[in-house]
Design an enzyme around this catalytic site. Sequence first.
Site, PDB file in Angstrom:
ATOM      1  N   GLU A  16      42.055  23.911  80.545  1.00 41.03           N
ATOM      2  CA  GLU A  16      41.149  22.864  81.031  1.00 41.03           C
ATOM      3  C   GLU A  16      39.732  23.132  80.537  1.00 41.03           C
ATOM      4  O   GLU A  16      39.429  24.216  80.038  1.00 41.03           O
ATOM      5  CB  GLU A  16      41.096  22.890  82.574  1.00 41.03           C
ATOM      6  CG  GLU A  16      42.273  22.215  83.254  1.00 41.03           C
ATOM      7  CD  GLU A  16      42.075  20.725  83.419  1.00 41.03           C
ATOM      8  OE1 GLU A  16      41.073  20.198  82.897  1.00 41.03           O
ATOM      9  OE2 GLU A  16      42.928  20.087  84.047  1.00 41.03           O
ATOM     10  N   ARG A  99      40.482  24.113  96.107  1.00 41.26           N
ATOM     11  CA  ARG A  99      39.845  24.911  95.060  1.00 41.26           C
ATOM     12  C   ARG A  99      38.986  23.993  94.212  1.00 41.26           C
ATOM     13  O   ARG A  99      39.187  22.776  94.199  1.00 41.26           O
ATOM     14  CB  ARG A  99      40.896  25.572  94.167  1.00 41.26           C
ATOM     15  CG  ARG A  99      41.746  24.587  93.358  1.00 41.26           C
ATOM     16  CD  ARG A  99      42.405  25.272  92.181  1.00 41.26           C
ATOM     17  NE  ARG A  99      43.425  24.481  91.535  1.00 41.26           N
ATOM     18  CZ  ARG A  99      43.210  23.595  90.553  1.00 41.26           C
ATOM     19  NH1 ARG A  99      41.973  23.324  90.144  1.00 41.26           N
ATOM     20  NH2 ARG A  99      44.215  22.950  90.001  1.00 41.26           N
ATOM     21  N   ASN A 101      37.851  22.252  90.799  1.00 38.33           N
ATOM     22  CA  ASN A 101      38.543  21.758  89.606  1.00 38.33           C
ATOM     23  C   ASN A 101      37.465  21.464  88.564  1.00 38.33           C
ATOM     24  O   ASN A 101      36.567  22.280  88.364  1.00 38.33           O
ATOM     25  CB  ASN A 101      39.401  20.547  90.002  1.00 38.33           C
ATOM     26  CG  ASN A 101      40.465  20.216  88.983  1.00 38.33           C
ATOM     27  OD1 ASN A 101      41.132  21.126  88.477  1.00 38.33           O
ATOM     28  ND2 ASN A 101      40.640  18.957  88.643  1.00 38.33           N
ATOM     29  N   ASN A 147      38.037  15.030  88.810  1.00 32.87           N
ATOM     30  CA  ASN A 147      38.172  15.279  87.378  1.00 32.87           C
ATOM     31  C   ASN A 147      37.015  14.674  86.613  1.00 32.87           C
ATOM     32  O   ASN A 147      35.895  14.625  87.105  1.00 32.87           O
ATOM     33  CB  ASN A 147      39.552  14.791  86.905  1.00 32.87           C
ATOM     34  CG  ASN A 147      40.533  15.952  86.807  1.00 32.87           C
ATOM     35  OD1 ASN A 147      40.194  16.999  86.269  1.00 32.87           O
ATOM     36  ND2 ASN A 147      41.737  15.776  87.334  1.00 32.87           N
ATOM     37  N   ASP A 197      42.650  12.429  83.333  1.00 34.63           N
ATOM     38  CA  ASP A 197      42.260  13.787  83.742  1.00 34.63           C
ATOM     39  C   ASP A 197      40.820  14.036  83.278  1.00 34.63           C
ATOM     40  O   ASP A 197      39.900  13.377  83.743  1.00 34.63           O
ATOM     41  CB  ASP A 197      43.304  14.772  83.176  1.00 34.63           C
ATOM     42  CG  ASP A 197      43.244  16.138  83.813  1.00 34.63           C
ATOM     43  OD1 ASP A 197      42.184  16.508  84.325  1.00 34.63           O
ATOM     44  OD2 ASP A 197      44.256  16.863  83.802  1.00 34.63           O
TER      45      ASP A 197
HETATM   46  C1  BGC Z   1      44.354  19.605  87.983  1.00 34.30           C
HETATM   47  C2  BGC Z   1      45.836  19.797  88.066  1.00 34.30           C
HETATM   48  C3  BGC Z   1      46.515  18.465  88.156  1.00 34.30           C
HETATM   49  C4  BGC Z   1      46.096  17.642  86.976  1.00 34.30           C
HETATM   50  C5  BGC Z   1      46.717  16.274  86.880  1.00 34.30           C
HETATM   51  C6  BGC Z   1      44.055  18.722  86.824  1.00 34.30           C
HETATM   52  O1  BGC Z   1      42.688  18.517  86.732  1.00 34.30           O
HETATM   53  O2  BGC Z   1      43.707  20.851  87.823  1.00 34.30           O
HETATM   54  O3  BGC Z   1      46.144  20.635  89.134  1.00 34.30           O
HETATM   55  O4  BGC Z   1      47.917  18.616  88.180  1.00 34.30           O
HETATM   56  O5  BGC Z   1      44.689  17.490  86.964  1.00 34.30           O
HETATM   57  O6  BGC Z   1      46.475  15.464  87.937  1.00 34.30           O
HETATM   58 CA    CA Z   2      41.079  18.455  84.763  1.00 31.46          CA
END
Ligand code: BGC
Ligand code: CA
Length: 292
Positions: A16, A99, A101, A147, A197
């Site tokens: 990521e 957590r 992201n 995201n 995402d």
């Molecule tokens: C998250 C994942 C998730 C994915 C798709 C990511 O940003 O970290 O845990 O499965 O997005 O939704």
């Molecule tokens: Ca992501």
Amino acid sequence: MLIPEVLIRQECLLGEGPVWDASSNCLYWVNILPGDIHRLCITTNEHTVFNVNQMVGAVVLRKGGGLVAAMQHGFYYIDFDNKTLQFITDPEEALPGNRFNDGKCDEAGRFWAGTMPFSENEPAGNLYMLDTNLSVSLKVPHVTISNGLAWTADNTTMYYIDTPTRHIVAYDFDVQTGGIANRNIAVDVSHEKGYPDGMTIDSNNMLWVAYYGGWQVVQYNPVTGEALQRIHFPVANITCCTFGGPTLGDMYITTARKELPANELALQPLAGSVFVIKNIGSTGLPTNMFKG
Ligand code: BGC
Ligand code: CA
């Protein structure tokens, strides 16, 4: 047709957050679940991994040197070369089911990062802003999987994705105060294959969105909602993209292996690798750094 090439073959469970560091010609990214921060220096091909002993959602460059990370247990300064960390603050100390992201800095040097519940299925996460004086404010509550974040070149609009909503939303942005207002849906992507995402923006204010489970990155005009280009990948879980390279004319893309059953992994041996598309035909904006 744009064809992604493998930049480095990896088996990241959840690769990521690619970040281009123009001062060193290095790409950083994270492998969230095992807590690894990766750095690949493009000119020397030197690859370094720092394991931070907790999940790491995103890293950003710090103006004063080093990195800042949004992790399972809050914000930290990271000295990547000496492999040390220093705790800053944790707005969700009382929420152990969440957590951090994805996250990114705005032009004023504030770090925006959002959280998500491990369950991925209830709006228990939040989007926060870590200001340069290290105070944290809650910007968007009730988020399920926080995201993609991006700002237009003139800093008047901020785009944001809460993945399961399958919407790219726009806010009016005030770069002086970090204020956001007038939320509206810029692009409804519910007809797309996969889930939106990570995201980046090019110098013409067009968005590039990575699709988890969608085998693609799609470029959109967020003003008209029109899809402009689609880039297909040989792996399903495309997690995030950013511009980089000497003229910000290349795109770097991270991918994930998690949740792929063995039969799928056999068909997607490159899942978890980092890809590059050289000379993609658009250029990115310089990477914003944390100024605190
Ligand atoms: C998250 C994942 C998730 C994915 C798709 C990511 O940003 O970290 O845990 O499965 O997005 O939704
Ligand atoms: Ca992501």
